[in-house]
Design a protein around this motif. Structure first.
Motif, short mmCIF file in Angstrom:
data_model
loop_
_atom_site.label_atom_id
_atom_site.label_comp_id
_atom_site.label_asym_id
_atom_site.label_seq_id
_atom_site.Cartn_x
_atom_site.Cartn_y
_atom_site.Cartn_z
N GLY A 935 0.81 -1.22 -0.16
CA GLY A 935 -0.05 0.01 0.04
C GLY A 935 0.91 1.26 -0.06
N GLY A 936 2.08 1.09 -0.35
CA GLY A 936 2.94 2.42 -0.53
C GLY A 936 3.46 2.59 -1.65
N ASN A 937 4.31 3.49 -2.06
CA ASN A 937 4.87 3.66 -3.17
C ASN A 937 6.66 4.04 -2.95
OD1 ASN A 937 5.34 6.94 -3.02
ND2 ASN A 937 3.22 6.71 -3.11
N ILE A 938 7.51 3.87 -3.93
CA ILE A 938 8.82 4.05 -3.79
C ILE A 938 9.39 4.92 -4.90
CG2 ILE A 938 9.23 2.13 -5.37
CD1 ILE A 938 11.48 1.42 -3.42
N ARG A 939 10.39 5.74 -4.51
CA ARG A 939 10.88 6.68 -5.54
C ARG A 939 12.47 6.92 -5.27
NH1 ARG A 939 10.91 11.98 -2.68
NH2 ARG A 939 9.89 11.65 -0.69
N VAL A 940 13.15 7.45 -5.97
CA VAL A 940 14.67 7.75 -5.68
C VAL A 940 15.06 9.31 -6.12
CG1 VAL A 940 15.04 7.02 -8.16
CG2 VAL A 940 16.84 6.87 -6.22
N GLU A 941 15.95 9.57 -5.27
CA GLU A 941 16.37 10.91 -5.58
C GLU A 941 17.83 10.80 -5.69
OE1 GLU A 941 15.29 13.28 -2.08
OE2 GLU A 941 12.86 13.37 -2.72
N SER A 942 18.61 10.96 -6.57
CA SER A 942 19.92 10.76 -6.67
C SER A 942 20.73 11.94 -7.70
CB SER A 942 20.11 9.43 -7.41
OG SER A 942 21.46 9.21 -7.36
N GLU A 943 21.93 12.17 -7.48
CA GLU A 943 22.53 12.80 -8.13
C GLU A 943 23.91 12.21 -8.64
OE1 GLU A 943 24.14 17.62 -8.01
OE2 GLU A 943 23.02 16.83 -6.39
N LYS A 944 24.38 12.25 -9.62
CA LYS A 944 25.54 11.23 -10.30
C LYS A 944 26.65 11.77 -9.35
CE LYS A 944 27.41 8.88 -13.82
NZ LYS A 944 27.46 7.77 -13.53
N ASP A 945 27.54 10.80 -8.70
CA ASP A 945 28.66 11.08 -8.16
C ASP A 945 28.61 11.41 -6.81
OD1 ASP A 945 30.00 9.96 -10.48
OD2 ASP A 945 30.46 11.86 -11.27
N LYS A 946 27.33 11.95 -6.46
CA LYS A 946 27.12 12.46 -5.11
C LYS A 946 26.46 11.48 -4.05
CE LYS A 946 28.19 16.94 -5.29
NZ LYS A 946 27.40 17.90 -5.84
N GLY A 947 25.55 10.66 -4.56
CA GLY A 947 25.00 9.66 -3.96
C GLY A 947 23.32 9.48 -4.11
N SER A 948 22.81 8.77 -3.51
CA SER A 948 21.36 8.37 -3.99
C SER A 948 20.54 8.15 -2.58
CB SER A 948 21.15 7.41 -4.61
OG SER A 948 22.08 7.10 -5.64
N VAL A 949 19.38 8.61 -2.62
CA VAL A 949 18.39 8.31 -1.35
C VAL A 949 17.00 7.68 -2.19
CG1 VAL A 949 17.66 10.71 -1.17
CG2 VAL A 949 17.11 9.15 0.61
N PHE A 950 17.12 6.36 -1.52
CA PHE A 950 15.74 5.88 -1.85
C PHE A 950 14.93 5.83 -0.78
CE2 PHE A 950 16.82 3.38 -5.67
CZ PHE A 950 18.17 3.62 -5.87
N LEU A 951 13.64 6.34 -1.15
CA LEU A 951 12.52 6.42 -0.13
C LEU A 951 11.27 5.76 -0.36
CD1 LEU A 951 13.41 9.82 -1.06
CD2 LEU A 951 12.81 9.64 1.50
N PHE A 952 10.85 4.92 0.50
CA PHE A 952 9.33 4.24 0.15
C PHE A 952 8.40 4.43 1.34
CE2 PHE A 952 9.79 0.54 2.83
CZ PHE A 952 11.10 0.29 2.97
N THR A 953 7.20 4.48 1.18
CA THR A 953 6.34 4.47 2.11
C THR A 953 5.55 3.27 2.40
OG1 THR A 953 4.79 5.01 0.65
CG2 THR A 953 5.81 6.75 1.89
N ILE A 954 5.05 2.93 3.70
CA ILE A 954 3.81 1.93 3.98
C ILE A 954 3.12 2.44 5.02
CG2 ILE A 954 5.68 -0.09 3.72
CD1 ILE A 954 5.91 -0.03 6.71
N PRO A 955 1.97 2.18 4.89
CA PRO A 955 0.79 2.78 5.68
C PRO A 955 1.17 2.36 7.19
CG PRO A 955 -0.18 1.34 4.23
CD PRO A 955 1.23 1.05 4.19
N PHE A 956 0.86 3.48 8.13
CA PHE A 956 1.25 3.30 9.57
C PHE A 956 -0.03 3.59 10.36
CE2 PHE A 956 2.74 5.78 13.00
CZ PHE A 956 3.06 5.00 14.01
N THR A 957 -0.29 2.67 11.30
CA THR A 957 -1.36 3.04 12.26
C THR A 957 -0.72 2.64 13.68
OG1 THR A 957 -2.66 1.61 10.56
CG2 THR A 957 -3.70 2.54 12.64
N ASN A 958 -0.62 3.30 14.23
CA ASN A 958 -0.13 2.96 15.86
C ASN A 958 -0.67 2.32 16.29
OD1 ASN A 958 1.93 3.48 17.80
ND2 ASN A 958 1.75 5.59 17.65
N ILE A 959 -0.19 1.18 17.00
CA ILE A 959 -0.96 0.28 17.69
C ILE A 959 -0.62 0.24 19.35
CG2 ILE A 959 -0.79 -2.24 18.43
CD1 ILE A 959 -0.12 -2.88 15.36
#
Ligand code: ADP
Length: 959
Positions: A935-959
């Motif tokens: 139930g989430g989605n995934i994306r990437v933010e990156s810059e050549k030779d600098k590094g990448s960050v991969f981000l993804f979400t999942i639904p959260f319900t505090n228990i």
């Protein structure tokens, strides 16, 4: 104005009515008066009679009382003894005194004015009152009778001169009873005073009356003597005497023995009504009377009032009838006046007409000589008055008509009038037709012919012209190639020409037997009725219609029908004139045209293409529904017919509107061109456009445009290209995958095979042995990981992957993961940091632990793989209802062009040919599939030779 001699009718009826009414009223009044008079008379007579009876009774009563008194005294022994004693012995003083008292008592208590005692000689020896001492002559005569008869005698009333009164004497014998030998010793004389009782008794009247009177009379020789005092005559009592033969005098009549009630004339000479009666026991007669005037005074007063009212009524009636009569006369004169005015106006008008009449008017005497003529006659015949008057009738007749003259004159003589046409001639000899109306008139006993003539030249000409035009019409009617018919207003056919007969198949005689409706197709009958009604009402000048006729043989012909009306001078409908043109052929052609037109129309509407037809001037001639739908052109623009407006509207929708407009303009200048092009719309639609000229008989009259929507096929084509490219890419990827996989599998497999062989070699020390085992282990794990990836992706592809939720503390799980990686990579000197987004106690959630760890592991593996220096950070943050995980490295980064593609299966930034890093290109696509599964989605933010960050979400319900 002559009103003399026109006397209004005398209103005899009013006069007679007035007389009759007056007579009736007067006569009625008179009768009523007489009736009332008679009634009153009768009433009064009865009253007089009753009063007379009453009074007679009272007088008789009074008389009896007086005689009773006397008898009482005669029988009173004591008194008689006293009186005898006094008479015989001349009495003592006491006796005298007693007598005095006796006599006084008698005078005091009765109506005696004096009591005397007489001796037998008639001498008064005692009297009370002592006013007279002798007896009057009247009673004196009777003394002897009293003495002889020893009876009481009452004298009649008589007059006494001494005291000028009248009285009556009551002579009572004083009888002494001496030894049964009675004898008269003296006489008591009671002198009755009539004024005390008798006269008042007579004079009183029981009802109020002005003239009523009672009379007491008696006969004295040839006279009647009135005994009581009279109401109307101041005479001494007993003095009035009247002759006995007075015929009308009631007193005389009573004495004459007449009794009852009569009309008479009393002692005053006044007419009275009187009742006469004899008073029994006396010589008296009683007359009760009342003046006639008094009886009738009230009635007369009333009658005077009534008379006044009657006179007033008659005057009023007379005035009313007079007013009516006057009014009638006034109206009569007014009407006469108005009639006279009218007559004068008529005379004036008649003179005017005569003078200025448009007709010839002249008067002819019995010798047929003209004696008077109007101006128009002179004008017509061109003679002066002097010339014309005196001319003979024959002089103005045309020669050819002279022979008829005498016959016409004798006709007028016989019938008194005649109307005929003849010819007259003018002074210059011109002959003209004339219509003559001649009448025999009698003026003061002389016969004349009054002639009115009218020049009918024009009428004759008009008649001729009418005849000619009728002839012409008949010719046109009969010979016309058009079908013509004349019917009455009831649609009965009067005439039908040959063409009509031919068209319908009936001959004229048959048509005359039927009506117009008979051969009109029934579909047209209601329309015909309405049209003809409008025509008759004058709403339309002619009624035109196209309709079917049923021929005699039953076949149908079409006729263009025109119906007009022939009316008379009063505007009434005489005939219908029907003209029919056989249009059967035209109708057939029209039908064929209709057919092909409807076919064309249906074709136009049924085609999937939008079609527009314009003429050479660019005016829209035709378009189909599809065209308006395709271009969304408002109906008002299309219906306005202006191509230019429609063009401007559609051009805006195109990507290259300028070239579109240029093309259209070019085509207008080249009407023969047949073209095709593709139109590209702003919203991505594609239309094919065909155009070709429309020609009639080889001449271009316009242009037909057709538009076909090819957006779908265009899109499908693009799709195909895309799919092809995709397939090629996929193929390339697969090749690369196979290349990779063979490399990736071969590498650990080679290691496994190689080190397995080395393990079997003798002389290996323990460290080598362990090292080899370690290598074998690592290679197996690597191989397993590759196979796992392949299995995972295969499962994902086949849709067999399911989530498996459980409650975990993610801080704890991720911390362990970090520690695990730090330990595994301790030699790389690449630190791994975990950043929790929640405090540990709050970091419990329900999720698919395995998949979450696998996603993070894949991402951390990649980060480690593509990072040489720097650090790796991973963790999560809370974003509303989601947890956003991140894995950040300081590695080689990814250039923009690859950013979206790296999530595709088998995609690797460095292609198969330049492989520097290991891997299958499946990791990220597995991550993407798992994240989306959870139930989430995934994306990437990156810059050549600098590094990448991969981000993804999942639904959260505090228990
Ligand atoms: P592989 O098995 O090739 O790593 P992945 O699907 O995990 O397959 O990654 C696809 C590709 O994405 C990699 O081949 C690499 O080119 C690129 N990539 C993935 N992670 C990173 C990263 N952290 N830094 C740079 N490039 C990366």
């Amino acid at each position: 104005m002559k009103l003399q001699g026109h006397k209004p009718p005398v209103p005899w009826h009013m006069f007679i009515l007035y007389l009759v009414m007056s007579t009736l009223v007067i006569f009625g009044g008179y009768l009523y008066y007489q009736y009332r008079k008679k009634g009153l008379l009768s009433e009064n007579q009865k009253e007089l009679s009753a009063i007379a009876d009453l009074k007679i009774r009272q007088i008789t009563q009074w008389r009896f009382e007086r005689l009773g008194n006397a008898r009482f005294l005669e029988d009173d022994r004591q008194a008689i003894g006293l009186l005898t004693d006094f008479l015989e012995k001349n009495g003592s003083k006491e006796t005298r005194n007693d007598i005095f008292l006796l006599f006084k008592s008698l005078t005091d208590n009765f109506d005696y004015k004096q009591v005397m005692l007489l001796d037998t000689t008639g001498l008064v020896i005692f009297s009370y009152p002592d006013t007279a001492n002798f007896v009057g002559s009247y009673p004196g005569i009777l003394i002897d009778r009293v003495l002889n008869d020893s009876k009481i005698i009452m004298t009649d009333l008589h007059y006494t001169r001494q005291d000028s009164t009248s009285h009556s004497d009551l002579l009572i014998p004083v009888i002494a009873n001496d030894h049964d030998n009675p004898y008269v010793r003296g006489i008591i004389d009671l002198v009755i005073d009539p004024s005390k009782v008798l006269y008042p008794l007579i004079q009183t009247w029981p009802s109020p009356s002005k003239s009523a009177e009672t009379l007491i009379i008696r006969k004295d020789g040839n006279e009647v003597t009135f005994l009581n005092s009279l109401r109307y005559k101041k005479t001494t009592i007993l003095e009035l005497t009247l002759p006995l033969n007075e015929s009308k005098l009631p007193a005389a009549m009573a004495v004459r023995g007449i009794s009852g009630t009569i009309d008479g004339i009393d002692y005053r000479g006044v007419p009275v009504v009187a009742t006469m009666k004899k008073i029994p026991g006396t010589s008296w007669y009683m007359v009760t009377k009342i003046d006639r005037d008094e009886i009738f005074s009230t009635l007369n007063r009333q009658m005077r009032m009534v008379l006044v009212i009657l006179i007033l009524f008659l005057i009023a009636l007379g005035m009313f009838l007079g007013f009516l009569s006057w009014n009638q006369r006034a109206r009569y004169y007014r009407e006469k006046y108005e009639d006279e005015l009218e007559r004068l106006a008529l005379v004036k008008h008649f003179d005017y007409i005569l003078k200025y009449a448009n007709d010839i008017i002249f008067l002819v005497d019995k010798d047929l000589r003209i004696i008077e003529a109007n101006d128009h006659a002179l004008e017509t015949y061109q003679y002066s008055r002097v010339e014309f008057i005196g001319m003979k009738l024959g002089d103005i007749r045309a020669e050819q008509t002279l022979a008829e003259l005498s016959e016409q004159i004798s006709y007028v003589e016989k019938h008194e009038s005649a109307t005929f046409e003849t010819f007259h001639k003018k002074k210059d000899g011109t002959v003209f037709p004339v219509e003559i109306s001649s009448r025999l008139v009698n003026i003061e006993g002389v016969k004349y012919y009054q002639t009115i003539g009218r020049d009918i030249t024009e009428r004759k000409l008009a008649e001729d012209s009418l005849k000619t035009s009728e002839e012409r019409f008949r010719k046109i009617f009969e010979e016309s190639p058009f079908c013509m018919l004349i019917s009455t207003k009831n649609f009965e056919i009067v005439r039908a020409n040959d063409a009509f007969c031919k068209m319908t198949g009936y001959d004229e005689s048959e048509l005359r037997m039927i009506t117009f409706k008979k051969f009109t197709h029934h579909d047209h009958l209601p329309g015909d009725d309405l049209g003809l009604l409008k025509l008759v009402a004058g709403e339309i000048p002619v009624y035109q219609t196209e309709k079917r006729y049923i021929r005699k043989d039953g076949s149908i012909v079409w006729g263009a029908t025109t119906v007009s009306i022939i009316r008379n001078n009063e505007g009434e409908v005489l005939y219908f004139l029907v003209m029919v043109e056989d249009i059967t052929k035209r109708k057939a052609a029209e039908l064929a045209f209709e057919n092909s037109y409807s076919l064309l129309k249906a074709t136009l509407e049924s085609t999937a293409d939008g079609i527009l037809v314009v003429d050479n001037e660019g005016k829209i001639v035709e378009y189909n529904r599809k065209f308006s739908e395709m271009w969304n052109v408002p109906a008002n623009i299309l219906d306005s017919g202006m191509d230019s407006e429609a063009l401007a509207f559609v051009a805006d929708q195109l990507r290259d509107s300028d070239s579109f407009v240029r093309n259209v303009e070019r085509l207008y200048s080249d009407p023969e061109a047949v073209t095709y092009d593709l139109l590209e719309f702003n919203d991505g639609r594609y239309y094919e456009r065909y155009s070709q000229p429309q020609k009639i008989n080889g001449v271009t009259v316009g242009r037909v445009w057709s538009f076909r929507d090819i957006t779908l096929s265009k899109n499908a084509e693009a799709e195909i290209i895309k799919s092809k490219e995709k397939a090629e890419e996929s193929d390339r990827l697969k090749t690369a995958f196979l290349h990779n996989i063979s490399h990736e599998i071969r590498t650990p497999m080679n290691a496994i095979i190689g080190f397995s062989n080395l393990l079997s070699e003798p002389g290996l020390d323990a460290s080598e042995h362990n090292q080899y085992i370690e290598i074998l282990n690592q290679s197996s794990n690597q191989l397993l990981s590759i196979i796992n990836d392949i299995v995972d992706i295969a499962n994902i592809e086949s849709g067999q992957v399911r989530t498996n939720y459980s409650t975990i503390n993610i801080n704890e799980a991720l911390k362990n993961l970090g520690e695990q990686y730090s330990y595994q990579n301790r030699e790389l000197k690449l630190p791994i940091y975990f950043h929790p987004g929640l405090p540990d106690k709050d970091s419990v959630l329900s999720t698919d632990r395995t998949k979450l760890i696998q996603i993070l592991s894949n991402l951390i593996n990649n980060a480690l793989k593509f990072t040489v220096t720097g650090q790796i950070d991973f963790g999560y943050t809370v974003k509303e209802n989601f947890l956003e995980f991140f894995v950040k490295d300081t590695g080689i980064g990814i250039s923009e062009e690859h950013l979206q593609k790296i999530f595709h299966r088998f995609y690797q930034v460095d292609g198969a040919g330049s492989r520097q890093y290991g891997g299958t290109g499946l990791g990220l696509s597995i991550c993407k599939a798992y994240v989306e599964l959870m139930g989430g989605n995934i994306r990437v933010e990156s810059e050549k030779d600098k590094g990448s960050v991969f981000l993804f979400t999942i639904p959260f319900t505090n228990i």
